[in-house]
Design a protein around this motif. Sequence first.
Motif, short mmCIF file in Angstrom:
data_model
loop_
_atom_site.label_atom_id
_atom_site.label_comp_id
_atom_site.label_asym_id
_atom_site.label_seq_id
_atom_site.Cartn_x
_atom_site.Cartn_y
_atom_site.Cartn_z
N UNK A 33 -5.77 72.98 20.99
CA UNK A 33 -4.50 72.34 20.66
C UNK A 33 -3.32 73.12 21.21
N UNK A 34 -2.14 72.54 21.10
CA UNK A 34 -0.94 73.14 21.69
C UNK A 34 -0.65 74.53 21.14
N UNK A 35 -1.05 74.79 19.89
CA UNK A 35 -0.77 76.08 19.28
C UNK A 35 -1.47 77.23 20.01
N UNK A 36 -2.62 76.95 20.63
CA UNK A 36 -3.36 77.99 21.34
C UNK A 36 -2.55 78.50 22.52
N UNK A 37 -2.03 77.60 23.32
CA UNK A 37 -1.24 78.01 24.50
C UNK A 37 0.06 78.69 24.08
N UNK A 38 0.69 78.19 23.03
CA UNK A 38 1.92 78.84 22.54
C UNK A 38 1.62 80.27 22.12
N UNK A 39 0.52 80.46 21.39
CA UNK A 39 0.14 81.79 20.95
C UNK A 39 -0.13 82.71 22.14
#
Length: 373
Positions: A33-39
């Motif tokens: 999900x998008x949270x992985x790349x943001x992290x």
Amino acid sequence: MEFRDLKHQYQVLKDKMDKAVTEVMTDCNFISGKQVKVLETELASYVGTTHCITCANGTDALSMMLMAWNIGPGDAVFVPDFTFFSTGEVVSFEGATPVFVDVNPDTYNMDPSSLEAAILAVEQEGLLKPKVVIPVDLFGLPADYEAINKIAKSHSLKVLEDGAQGFGGMCHGKRACSFGDAATTSFFPAKPLGCYGDGGAIFTNDDETAALLESLRVHGKGTFKYDNVRIGWNSRLDTLQAAVLLVKFQAFKEYELEDINKAALWYNDALEGIFKIPVIPEGYNSSWAQYTIQVESEDQRTKIQASLKEQGIPTMVYYPKPMHRQKAFEGLKQYVPCPITERLCQTVLSLPLHPYMQEGDCHIVANAIGKSF
């Protein structure tokens, strides 16, 4: 008393944490999900590297990096004798041979002089080819990378920083996970920055290596999911864990790292002169994965632990057995003696420590130790 009070931490972060986790479940984007790349972007920026590639756990991170470097049979990889099993385990997992070296009695980290002696011994024997050094940032303190990198360079070895316990630590203005040719960390719940399960990450400045790692972590994929161009892994960080880490990371940067250093100083004030307390060299900062003292003997340690347990105070021993004495490594040649490791395994004792400790908590522990004598 909690050894590492994750319950308290959750209560402090509860509103933000529940919102972050609910968002993932509402979107139903549980994998990549998008949270992985943001992290990954935030972690790379914080550490000071070009790339951060998350994965399922810290052990996978080490193995994947060794795989990316084509480490295998006939290769020697130098690791500390005083550390958690996975640092040596991944070497054997890739078919290479771990060579154990001694540690510094003050910092618990890899001893550069022992490292050089081990490299020379392996080179002289001629049966293995020295390839990689894996220093460990033990208990939150970065290893002596100035000396280690110099030795590694002189022997044409790569350096893989095992920052599983060191995330947030610093050396002369640089952050842990930025010191080697590549670095890894772990998000195991008890680590300085931990999730609510398993998780890990690899840090690199090399574009080609980053692209290879992104392929390896998803079954060796090529341009799309069902284009498999190499044998890889199934080692991805769940979106739920990424969401948890994004919340925790903000707290870590804003106050947790500072507060755990305050707690360590309270311990220092209370215990200095009674036991050998942790040594933080000039120019270094620790993220305090553990607060570890040294007692006089294994017998004294056993008595102190028993007394503190009766008073409701947990303790831990990291680590009671040298790597070279683990049954899994039975039969491996010991190229250099490791007397410091042997002694530390009998005398180290880790005390409760976390960012939410109060000064009074540290004095309770110190006074309880006094009663145990």
